[in-house]
Design a protein around this motif. Structure first.
Motif, PDB file in Angstrom:
ATOM      1  N   LEU A  82      17.975 -10.056   7.707  1.00 61.51           N
ATOM      2  CA  LEU A  82      17.437  -9.007   8.578  1.00 61.51           C
ATOM      3  C   LEU A  82      18.277  -7.739   8.510  1.00 61.51           C
ATOM      4  O   LEU A  82      17.734  -6.630   8.476  1.00 61.51           O
ATOM      5  N   GLU A  83      19.583  -7.886   8.496  1.00 62.89           N
ATOM      6  CA  GLU A  83      20.460  -6.719   8.388  1.00 62.89           C
ATOM      7  C   GLU A  83      20.110  -5.901   7.147  1.00 62.89           C
ATOM      8  O   GLU A  83      20.010  -4.672   7.201  1.00 62.89           O
ATOM      9  N   GLN A  84      19.919  -6.586   6.037  1.00 63.22           N
ATOM     10  CA  GLN A  84      19.580  -5.890   4.791  1.00 63.22           C
ATOM     11  C   GLN A  84      18.215  -5.221   4.892  1.00 63.22           C
ATOM     12  O   GLN A  84      18.016  -4.100   4.408  1.00 63.22           O
ATOM     13  N   ALA A  85      17.284  -5.890   5.552  1.00 62.05           N
ATOM     14  CA  ALA A  85      15.942  -5.334   5.691  1.00 62.05           C
ATOM     15  C   ALA A  85      15.914  -4.113   6.603  1.00 62.05           C
ATOM     16  O   ALA A  85      15.070  -3.220   6.444  1.00 62.05           O
ATOM     17  N   PHE A  86      16.828  -4.050   7.551  1.00 60.15           N
ATOM     18  CA  PHE A  86      16.861  -2.954   8.526  1.00 60.15           C
ATOM     19  C   PHE A  86      17.684  -1.758   8.071  1.00 60.15           C
ATOM     20  O   PHE A  86      17.753  -0.754   8.796  1.00 60.15           O
ATOM     21  N   GLU A  87      18.297  -1.825   6.912  1.00 61.32           N
ATOM     22  CA  GLU A  87      19.287  -0.815   6.516  1.00 61.32           C
ATOM     23  C   GLU A  87      18.750   0.613   6.501  1.00 61.32           C
ATOM     24  O   GLU A  87      19.472   1.548   6.811  1.00 61.32           O
ATOM     25  N   ASP A  88      17.487   0.814   6.130  1.00 58.23           N
ATOM     26  CA  ASP A  88      16.979   2.180   5.949  1.00 58.23           C
ATOM     27  C   ASP A  88      15.841   2.518   6.901  1.00 58.23           C
ATOM     28  O   ASP A  88      15.020   3.386   6.605  1.00 58.23           O
ATOM     29  N   VAL A  89      15.784   1.862   8.064  1.00 58.63           N
ATOM     30  CA  VAL A  89      14.677   2.131   8.983  1.00 58.63           C
ATOM     31  C   VAL A  89      15.155   2.907  10.203  1.00 58.63           C
ATOM     32  O   VAL A  89      16.336   2.909  10.543  1.00 58.63           O
ATOM     33  N   ASP A  90      14.214   3.571  10.855  1.00 60.98           N
ATOM     34  CA  ASP A  90      14.519   4.378  12.036  1.00 60.98           C
ATOM     35  C   ASP A  90      14.298   3.611  13.338  1.00 60.98           C
ATOM     36  O   ASP A  90      14.871   3.963  14.371  1.00 60.98           O
ATOM     37  N   ALA A  91      13.454   2.590  13.292  1.00 62.75           N
ATOM     38  CA  ALA A  91      13.169   1.792  14.478  1.00 62.75           C
ATOM     39  C   ALA A  91      12.672   0.424  14.034  1.00 62.75           C
ATOM     40  O   ALA A  91      12.163   0.258  12.927  1.00 62.75           O
ATOM     41  N   THR A 131       0.857  -1.187   0.000  1.00 68.32           N
ATOM     42  CA  THR A 131       0.000   0.000   0.000  1.00 68.32           C
ATOM     43  C   THR A 131       0.890   1.234   0.000  1.00 68.32           C
ATOM     44  O   THR A 131       2.123   1.126  -0.028  1.00 68.32           O
ATOM     45  N   GLU A 132       0.266   2.405   0.097  1.00 68.42           N
ATOM     46  CA  GLU A 132       1.039   3.652   0.124  1.00 68.42           C
ATOM     47  C   GLU A 132       1.971   3.702   1.322  1.00 68.42           C
ATOM     48  O   GLU A 132       3.061   4.272   1.239  1.00 68.42           O
ATOM     49  N   ASN A 133       1.563   3.082   2.442  1.00 68.27           N
ATOM     50  CA  ASN A 133       2.357   3.139   3.670  1.00 68.27           C
ATOM     51  C   ASN A 133       3.063   1.835   4.015  1.00 68.27           C
ATOM     52  O   ASN A 133       3.859   1.815   4.951  1.00 68.27           O
ATOM     53  N   ILE A 134       2.768   0.770   3.295  1.00 66.90           N
ATOM     54  CA  ILE A 134       3.312  -0.539   3.656  1.00 66.90           C
ATOM     55  C   ILE A 134       4.187  -1.089   2.537  1.00 66.90           C
ATOM     56  O   ILE A 134       3.747  -1.202   1.394  1.00 66.90           O
ATOM     57  N   GLN A 135       5.399  -1.432   2.878  1.00 70.10           N
ATOM     58  CA  GLN A 135       6.349  -2.046   1.950  1.00 70.10           C
ATOM     59  C   GLN A 135       6.700  -3.442   2.468  1.00 70.10           C
ATOM     60  O   GLN A 135       7.562  -3.588   3.322  1.00 70.10           O
ATOM     61  N   PRO A 136       6.020  -4.486   1.967  1.00 68.18           N
ATOM     62  CA  PRO A 136       6.378  -5.841   2.395  1.00 68.18           C
ATOM     63  C   PRO A 136       7.804  -6.173   1.957  1.00 68.18           C
ATOM     64  O   PRO A 136       8.216  -5.857   0.831  1.00 68.18           O
ATOM     65  N   THR A 137       8.566  -6.790   2.857  1.00 65.91           N
ATOM     66  CA  THR A 137       9.952  -7.142   2.583  1.00 65.91           C
ATOM     67  C   THR A 137      10.203  -8.564   3.051  1.00 65.91           C
ATOM     68  O   THR A 137       9.968  -8.887   4.217  1.00 65.91           O
ATOM     69  N   VAL A 138      10.659  -9.406   2.132  1.00 69.08           N
ATOM     70  CA  VAL A 138      10.885 -10.811   2.457  1.00 69.08           C
ATOM     71  C   VAL A 138      12.214 -10.972   3.195  1.00 69.08           C
ATOM     72  O   VAL A 138      13.268 -10.572   2.699  1.00 69.08           O
ATOM     73  N   ALA A 139      12.143 -11.530   4.397  1.00 71.22           N
ATOM     74  CA  ALA A 139      13.338 -11.837   5.189  1.00 71.22           C
ATOM     75  C   ALA A 139      12.940 -12.848   6.248  1.00 71.22           C
ATOM     76  O   ALA A 139      11.844 -12.774   6.811  1.00 71.22           O
ATOM     77  N   ASP A 140      13.832 -13.779   6.520  1.00 69.84           N
ATOM     78  CA  ASP A 140      13.597 -14.803   7.531  1.00 69.84           C
ATOM     79  C   ASP A 140      14.246 -14.356   8.834  1.00 69.84           C
ATOM     80  O   ASP A 140      15.439 -14.019   8.860  1.00 69.84           O
ATOM     81  N   VAL A 141      13.483 -14.341   9.915  1.00 75.63           N
ATOM     82  CA  VAL A 141      14.014 -13.926  11.207  1.00 75.63           C
ATOM     83  C   VAL A 141      15.181 -14.814  11.643  1.00 75.63           C
ATOM     84  O   VAL A 141      16.055 -14.366  12.392  1.00 75.63           O
ATOM     85  N   LEU A 142      15.205 -16.041  11.170  1.00 76.26           N
ATOM     86  CA  LEU A 142      16.290 -16.951  11.527  1.00 76.26           C
ATOM     87  C   LEU A 142      17.517 -16.758  10.637  1.00 76.26           C
ATOM     88  O   LEU A 142      18.495 -17.500  10.765  1.00 76.26           O
ATOM     89  N   ASN A 143      17.484 -15.748   9.759  1.00 75.92           N
ATOM     90  CA  ASN A 143      18.605 -15.434   8.872  1.00 75.92           C
ATOM     91  C   ASN A 143      19.069 -14.004   9.175  1.00 75.92           C
ATOM     92  O   ASN A 143      18.461 -13.035   8.723  1.00 75.92           O
ATOM     93  N   LYS A 144      20.133 -13.877   9.952  1.00 71.17           N
ATOM     94  CA  LYS A 144      20.583 -12.557  10.404  1.00 71.17           C
ATOM     95  C   LYS A 144      20.965 -11.649   9.245  1.00 71.17           C
ATOM     96  O   LYS A 144      20.671 -10.451   9.261  1.00 71.17           O
TER      97      LYS A 144
END
Length: 216
Positions: free
Chosen positions: A56-65, A40-53
């Motif tokens: 997750l690092e790549q998914a967290f690169e541009d977030v504030d929290a 949606t306009e506010n939601i960007q789904p991003t595929v990442a497995d919590v058991l794959n660090k």
């Protein structure tokens, strides 16, 4: 402000997703499979497995929290080990991506029913959820030794999954290490109002490096 949300398809997580969107945050919704959450306009789904660090690092690169409502599933026979591994990955990936703010949905089991006695150790605590609840307790103990992240954990009230209305009122009471009661009955809250309380904490920062609880 962009927020990475883990567990956005779950009971508490879906309420958190709705609350974040209501407040016009940009949400990077971490999912294991495409299609679990719609773009949606506010939601960007991003595929990442919590058991794959690394993922997750790549998914967290541009977030504030980062907000985590991670739960491997109450019927998962390996729930404790999976919860701990996933939680450690979340913490370490947040550090690697230089994300300082981390908010976590924990459990009621680590609340104290008497000085030195936690709910999870009481004789009446349901054995079928002990391993999952114990994971949240162990994680809280580890977070208390954490110095690099501005973490906060919310513990739902005792009756969160037993008896609660399902609507958003925007009203709640705050507590810390002891469960909030409704007279002589355990306190309750809806998932939408638990989400209100946690996003309020994101904005106000009242419980940095602390655990808190809520109830009506």
């Amino acid at each position: 402000m962009k927020i990475a949300l883990i567990g956005g398809t779950g009971y508490a997580g879906s309420a958190l997703l709705e609350e974040l969107v209501k407040r016009n945050y940009q949400v990077k919704a971490i999912v294991r499979q495409e299609g679990r959450i719609a773009v949606t306009e506010n939601i960007q789904p991003t595929v990442a497995d919590v058991l794959n660090k690394k993922q997750l690092e790549q998914a967290f690169e541009d977030v504030d929290a980062v907000i985590s409502a991670y739960n491997p599933g109450w019927d998962n026979p390996n729930i404790f080990n999976d919860f701990m591994q996933g939680s450690h990955n979340i913490l370490n990936a947040a550090k690697a991506a230089d994300v300082k703010r981390l908010l976590i949905v924990g459990g009621a089991g680590s609340l104290y029913i008497a000085p030195g006695e936690q709910l999870i150790d009481s004789p009446s605590f349901p054995k079928e959820i002990y391993n999952g609840a114990n994971g949240a307790r162990v994680l809280l103990d580890e977070l208390k030794q954490e110095h690099d992240l501005n973490w906060t954990m919310i513990s739902p009230p005792i009756a969160f999954s037993i008896h609660h209305p399902g609507t958003r009122t925007g009203q709640y009471r705050l507590g810390t290490d002891f469960p909030l009661m409704d007279g002589d009955q355990p306190g309750a809250i809806s998932a939408p109002d638990l989400a209100v309380a946690l996003i309020d904490e994101l904005e106000k920062g009242q419980f940095i490096k602390e655990r808190f609880t809520v109830a009506y």
